[in-house]
Enzyme design. Structure first.
Site, PDB file in Angstrom:
ATOM      1  N   GLY A  46      52.228  36.786  53.059  1.00 21.86           N
ATOM      2  CA  GLY A  46      50.847  37.046  53.450  1.00 21.86           C
ATOM      3  C   GLY A  46      50.510  35.760  54.175  1.00 21.86           C
ATOM      4  N   ALA A  47      49.839  36.351  55.515  1.00 20.36           N
ATOM      5  CA  ALA A  47      49.470  35.071  56.343  1.00 20.36           C
ATOM      6  C   ALA A  47      47.901  35.538  56.443  1.00 20.36           C
ATOM      7  CB  ALA A  47      50.235  35.208  57.618  1.00 20.36           C
ATOM      8  N   GLY A  48      47.209  35.753  55.461  1.00 22.93           N
ATOM      9  CA  GLY A  48      45.873  35.980  55.318  1.00 22.93           C
ATOM     10  C   GLY A  48      45.112  34.601  55.147  1.00 22.93           C
TER      11      GLY A  48
ATOM     12  N   GLY B 108      47.357  32.288  52.388  1.00 28.16           N
ATOM     13  CA  GLY B 108      48.840  32.139  52.957  1.00 28.16           C
ATOM     14  C   GLY B 108      48.695  31.476  54.241  1.00 28.16           C
TER      15      GLY B 108
ATOM     16  N   ASN C 108      43.641  34.551  42.540  1.00 25.02           N
ATOM     17  CA  ASN C 108      42.649  34.338  41.457  1.00 25.02           C
ATOM     18  C   ASN C 108      42.968  35.392  40.177  1.00 25.02           C
ATOM     19  OD1 ASN C 108      40.573  32.488  42.309  1.00 25.02           O
ATOM     20  ND2 ASN C 108      39.912  33.765  43.894  1.00 25.02           N
TER      21      ASN C 108
ATOM     22  N   LYS D  21      38.668  28.415  35.971  1.00 25.46           N
ATOM     23  CA  LYS D  21      38.575  29.223  37.445  1.00 25.46           C
ATOM     24  C   LYS D  21      38.200  30.764  37.192  1.00 25.46           C
ATOM     25  CE  LYS D  21      38.693  29.634  42.056  1.00 25.46           C
ATOM     26  NZ  LYS D  21      39.572  29.868  43.417  1.00 25.46           N
TER      27      LYS D  21
ATOM     28  N   GLU E 149      39.057  43.071  44.247  1.00 23.31           N
ATOM     29  CA  GLU E 149      39.685  42.577  43.003  1.00 23.31           C
ATOM     30  C   GLU E 149      39.180  42.851  41.457  1.00 23.31           C
ATOM     31  OE1 GLU E 149      40.644  38.658  44.716  1.00 23.31           O
ATOM     32  OE2 GLU E 149      42.736  39.210  44.681  1.00 23.31           O
TER      33      GLU E 149
HETATM   34  N1  LIG Z   1      40.113  33.204  50.572  1.00 19.60           N
HETATM   35  C1  LIG Z   1      39.592  32.217  49.620  1.00 19.60           C
HETATM   36  O1  LIG Z   1      38.834  31.343  50.103  1.00 19.60           O
HETATM   37  C2  LIG Z   1      40.437  32.370  48.603  1.00 19.60           C
HETATM   38  C3  LIG Z   1      41.088  33.312  48.110  1.00 19.60           C
HETATM   39  N2  LIG Z   1      41.616  33.215  46.611  1.00 19.60           N
HETATM   40  C4  LIG Z   1      42.377  34.132  46.299  1.00 19.60           C
HETATM   41  O2  LIG Z   1      43.644  34.397  46.850  1.00 19.60           O
HETATM   42  C5  LIG Z   1      44.315  35.382  46.952  1.00 19.60           C
HETATM   43  C6  LIG Z   1      44.597  35.793  48.451  1.00 19.60           C
HETATM   44  O3  LIG Z   1      43.061  36.039  48.911  1.00 19.60           O
HETATM   45  P1  LIG Z   1      43.144  35.983  50.766  1.00 19.60           P
HETATM   46  O4  LIG Z   1      44.294  35.125  51.411  1.00 19.60           O
HETATM   47  O5  LIG Z   1      41.665  35.665  50.973  1.00 19.60           O
HETATM   48  O6  LIG Z   1      43.289  37.453  51.193  1.00 19.60           O
HETATM   49  P2  LIG Z   1      43.247  38.012  52.620  1.00 19.60           P
HETATM   50  O7  LIG Z   1      43.187  39.219  52.395  1.00 19.60           O
HETATM   51  O8  LIG Z   1      43.166  37.160  53.651  1.00 19.60           O
HETATM   52  O9  LIG Z   1      45.249  37.694  52.786  1.00 19.60           O
HETATM   53  C7  LIG Z   1      46.206  38.756  51.959  1.00 19.60           C
HETATM   54  C8  LIG Z   1      47.026  38.759  52.890  1.00 19.60           C
HETATM   55  O10 LIG Z   1      48.073  39.321  51.974  1.00 19.60           O
HETATM   56  C9  LIG Z   1      49.146  40.076  52.814  1.00 19.60           C
HETATM   57  N3  LIG Z   1      49.848  41.328  52.105  1.00 19.60           N
HETATM   58  C10 LIG Z   1      49.253  42.067  51.190  1.00 19.60           C
HETATM   59  N4  LIG Z   1      50.494  42.720  51.011  1.00 19.60           N
HETATM   60  C11 LIG Z   1      51.616  42.278  51.620  1.00 19.60           C
HETATM   61  C12 LIG Z   1      52.735  42.716  51.544  1.00 19.60           C
HETATM   62  N5  LIG Z   1      53.314  43.651  50.718  1.00 19.60           N
HETATM   63  N6  LIG Z   1      53.454  42.125  52.651  1.00 19.60           N
HETATM   64  C13 LIG Z   1      53.256  41.322  53.336  1.00 19.60           C
HETATM   65  N7  LIG Z   1      51.894  40.782  53.448  1.00 19.60           N
HETATM   66  C14 LIG Z   1      51.097  41.324  52.461  1.00 19.60           C
HETATM   67  C15 LIG Z   1      47.863  40.905  53.802  1.00 19.60           C
HETATM   68  O11 LIG Z   1      48.425  41.403  54.906  1.00 19.60           O
HETATM   69  P3  LIG Z   1      47.718  42.602  55.915  1.00 19.60           P
HETATM   70  O12 LIG Z   1      47.101  41.795  57.024  1.00 19.60           O
HETATM   71  O13 LIG Z   1      49.076  43.242  56.218  1.00 19.60           O
HETATM   72  O14 LIG Z   1      46.621  43.312  54.972  1.00 19.60           O
HETATM   73  C16 LIG Z   1      46.673  39.846  54.043  1.00 19.60           C
HETATM   74  O15 LIG Z   1      47.071  39.253  55.137  1.00 19.60           O
HETATM   75  C17 LIG Z   1      43.348  36.482  46.261  1.00 19.60           C
HETATM   76  O16 LIG Z   1      43.565  36.501  44.937  1.00 19.60           O
HETATM   77  C18 LIG Z   1      41.937  35.824  46.456  1.00 19.60           C
HETATM   78  O17 LIG Z   1      40.931  35.976  45.380  1.00 19.60           O
HETATM   79  C19 LIG Z   1      41.445  32.201  45.769  1.00 19.60           C
HETATM   80  C20 LIG Z   1      40.470  31.177  46.199  1.00 19.60           C
HETATM   81  C21 LIG Z   1      39.993  31.000  47.524  1.00 19.60           C
HETATM   82  C1  LIG Z   2      35.303  30.856  43.419  1.00 18.31           C
HETATM   83  C2  LIG Z   2      35.628  30.948  45.023  1.00 18.31           C
HETATM   84  C3  LIG Z   2      34.308  31.177  45.602  1.00 18.31           C
HETATM   85  C4  LIG Z   2      36.537  29.759  45.569  1.00 18.31           C
HETATM   86  O1  LIG Z   2      36.531  30.133  46.870  1.00 18.31           O
HETATM   87  C5  LIG Z   2      36.596  32.249  44.892  1.00 18.31           C
HETATM   88  O2  LIG Z   2      37.572  32.104  44.750  1.00 18.31           O
HETATM   89  C6  LIG Z   2      35.770  33.530  45.301  1.00 18.31           C
HETATM   90  O3  LIG Z   2      34.857  33.696  45.556  1.00 18.31           O
HETATM   91  O4  LIG Z   2      36.763  34.599  45.301  1.00 18.31           O
END
Ligand SMILES: NC(=O)C1=CN([C@@H]2O[C@H](COP(=O)(O)OP(=O)(O)OC[C@H]3O[C@@H](n4cnc5c(N)ncnc54)[C@H](OP(=O)(O)O)[C@@H]3O)[C@@H](O)[C@H]2O)C=CC1
Ligand SMILES: CC(C)(CO)C(=O)C(=O)O
Length: 308
Positions: A7-9, A12, A100, A183, A266
């Protein structure tokens, strides 16, 4: 050490990008549209700590084991993500999930074996913008990892040493399950309340019963955590309470923001899992029950399951 980031969201992309910029050997396992964009334009991070635009190595399928896999998908993509990383998990591969919640650990243990799965979590605010750049929303950039078994201590220290090169705040925790539960307790209340009220914390605090209801939901989550051996420590509970009851706060959980975009959420992994664990431990959880029904009815409407 070869590291694969699934994942490069937001998560990642941010942590993987910082590692790649520090010349750690990182590959991103992504789906084809994201691979095309990354291959064409590189990975961009826009951050108050410093912007970044660098070429990165992408894969759309893993074919051989890596030393470590950082798992950074949303919970609703976890099954497909586990299938995708399976070829990258060899006999000594460490998996560091950054999602999370808690349930990812059980699912990963079942699939790959507990000895492979570390505990991990992030304190950061990141999102991916329309152009595919990672937008870092404030200066917080903490990643915490830790061993879940005695046998993982040395390997976790080795991974910590390599990740340290990324330059973000990195914590090697000796009590990762406690940190994860704290958390989980906070986030369930934060997401549960802001989605239930369709409002930020400040607006909830402006209502007659908002603070009391928020604290009751926090109590349901804390009691569930306690029943699972992880009552929040007082030093963790105090900041949770101030943040959840802050007057005028514009704060919302990412689940609320996903909901306002009419996107998948989620909720089963966070609110649903907390509710199931409350039930299993005989903890009364009437507010979690309502909050889960709220999210499930939202999902039924969005996926067309509800009759109109
Ligand atoms: N964002 C935040 O500030 C925070 C997030 N979190 C937690 O971190 C986790 C990730 O969140 P976040 O990064 O924001 O989510 P995003 O949606 O930004 O990124 C998730 C990425 O995962 C990729 N993905 C999913 N399935 C696959 C697969 N099978 N193969 C390859 N890539 C895949 C998606 O790709 P595609 O682009 O192709 O859909 C997407 O780019 C969650 O559980 C979130 O609750 C925790 C703390 C803070
Ligand atoms: C707790 C918090 C706000 C931290 O970024 C979070 O993970 C969310 O909102 O999903």
């Amino acid at each position: 050490m070869r590291i694969l980031v699934l994942g490069a969201g937001g998560i990642g992309g941010y942590f993987g990008g910082r590692l790649a910029a520090s010349e750690v050997d990182v590959h991103f396992l992504v789906r084809p549209p994201r691979a095309e964009l990354l291959d064409r334009e590189g990975l961009s991070i826009i951050s108050p700590i410093g912007d970044l635009r660098i070429p990165v190595r992408t894969l759309t399928a893993a074919t051989s084991p890596f030393d470590a896999v950082l798992l950074a998908c949303k919970a609703y993509d976890l099954d497909a993500a586990m299938d995708a990383i399976a070829p990258a998990v060899g006999p000594s591969t460490l998996i560091l999930p950054l999602l999370n919640g808690i349930r990812q650990l059980d699912l990963l243990d079942t699939r790959f074996g507990r000895e492979h799965v570390l505990g991990g979590l992030c304190h950061i605010g990141v999102t991916i913008n329309e152009a595919g750049a990672i937008h870092h929303l404030n200066k917080l950039q903490r990643l915490t990892l830790g061993p879940r078994t005695e046998g993982q201590v040395e390997a976790a220290e080795g991974l910590h040493k390599v990740l340290k090169r990324g330059g973000f705040d990195l914590v090697l925790s000796g009590s990762i399950m406690q940190e994860l539960w704290e958390k989980f307790t906070f986030l369930t209340t934060y997401a549960g309340m802001t989605t239930l009220m369709r409002a930020p914390i400040g607006a909830i605090m402006a209502t007659q019963e908002g603070e009391a209801i928020t604290l009751e939901m926090l109590e349901e989550c804390s009691a569930t955590a306690a029943a699972n051996g992880h009552a929040p420590r007082s030093e963790a509970l105090a900041p949770m309470i101030s943040s959840l009851t802050e007057r005028g706060s514009p704060g919302t959980a990412s689940m609320f923001r996903d909901m306002t975009r009419n996107g998948p959420t989620e909720h089963e992994h966070i609110i649903g899992d907390m509710f199931l664990r409350a039930r299993a431990a005989n903890v009364a959880a009437p507010l979690l029950r309502v909050s889960l029904a709220n999210m499930q009815s939202y999902t039924a409407m969005r996926t067309g399951l509800a009759s109109h």
